[in-house]
Design an enzyme around this catalytic site. Structure first.
Site, PDB file in Angstrom:
ATOM      1  N   HIS A  21       0.434  -1.094   0.341  1.00  0.00           N
ATOM      2  CA  HIS A  21       0.411   0.175   0.195  1.00  0.00           C
ATOM      3  C   HIS A  21       0.907   1.668  -0.202  1.00  0.00           C
ATOM      4  O   HIS A  21       0.781   2.138  -0.658  1.00  0.00           O
ATOM      5  CB  HIS A  21      -0.788  -0.057   1.127  1.00  0.00           C
ATOM      6  N   LYS A  45     -16.369  -7.439   4.103  1.00  0.00           N
ATOM      7  CA  LYS A  45     -15.325  -8.337   4.262  1.00  0.00           C
ATOM      8  C   LYS A  45     -15.581  -7.859   6.190  1.00  0.00           C
ATOM      9  O   LYS A  45     -16.219  -7.054   6.358  1.00  0.00           O
ATOM     10  CB  LYS A  45     -14.016  -7.526   4.697  1.00  0.00           C
ATOM     11  N   ARG A  94      -2.122  -6.282  -8.523  1.00  0.00           N
ATOM     12  CA  ARG A  94      -0.968  -6.870  -8.870  1.00  0.00           C
ATOM     13  C   ARG A  94      -0.504  -8.303  -8.916  1.00  0.00           C
ATOM     14  O   ARG A  94       0.114  -8.375  -9.718  1.00  0.00           O
ATOM     15  CB  ARG A  94      -0.961  -7.539  -6.945  1.00  0.00           C
ATOM     16  N   SER A 132      -3.106  -7.285   2.679  1.00  0.00           N
ATOM     17  CA  SER A 132      -3.058  -7.849   4.358  1.00  0.00           C
ATOM     18  C   SER A 132      -3.058  -9.045   4.750  1.00  0.00           C
ATOM     19  O   SER A 132      -3.041  -9.268   6.351  1.00  0.00           O
ATOM     20  CB  SER A 132      -4.138  -6.987   4.853  1.00  0.00           C
TER      21      SER A 132
END
Ligand code: PNS
Length: 165
Positions: A21, A45, A94, A132
């Site tokens: 990040h 989430k 990514r 994460s």
């Protein structure tokens, strides 16, 4: 002619913030006058860190980087973007696995608010594998996460995650 400030929003769950990040935030900062790192409540989430904790961890990590602010929001991203007069949403990509979801989000956000552009930055090669979730898993098993999270918040993240198992 009055020059308009270019504002970008970097949204995410940031549960917790990682060096991946930070890489995206730093690079966005070179492209825009103001960068707002936005912790968004994602109903799908179940975060480990509270909204306040996530904001605090990001604030400590971006301290001293000019033009970077931190905020949180519980609502539609485009509503926040409109409120602050931002022209861009910046996201890191990514791998191909990120693409489908991010592409859908970008199209939806464009549909909801035509004036916003989504800008994708390719994650640096060394962060391709980082997330994460990976950080949470490693730390919860007592593994070393020095390489993965900002130095300033390493101890706080380790202390917090050591309590979740
Ligand atoms: O870090 P994440 O979890 O991949 O970030 C996803 C996030 C929070 C950016 C995304 O879920 C989001 O924008 N949520 C806010 C609600 C919204 O505006 N959704 C888009 C229309 S369905």
């Amino acid at each position: 002619m009055e020059l308009k400030e270019r504002i970008a929003v970097v949204p995410g769950s940031f549960d917790p913030i990682t060096k991946g990040h930070m890489d995206i935030i730093r690079r966005a900062q070179t492209l825009f006058d103001r960068v707002i790192v936005l912790v968004v409540v994602n109903a799908q989430k179940n975060p480990c860190f509270s909204l306040e904790e996530r904001v605090e961890l990001i604030k400590a990590s971006v301290q001293g980087i000019p033009g970077v602010e931190v905020d949180s929001y519980d609502g539609l991203l485009v509503d926040y973007v409109k409120q602050v007069g931002a022209g861009a949403i910046v996201k890191g990509l990514r791998a191909v696995s990120d693409f489908e979801y991010e592409f859908q989000m970008a199209l939806i956000n464009k549909e909801l608010y035509h004036q916003v552009e989504t800008v994708f930055l390719t994650t640096s090669a060394e962060n391709q594998y980082l997330s994460s979730s990976v950080v949470k898993q490693i730390a919860s098993f007592g593994g070393d996460i020095h390489l993965f999270v900002p130095e300033q918040v390493h101890d706080r993240i380790v202390e917090r995650l050591s309590k979740i198992r």
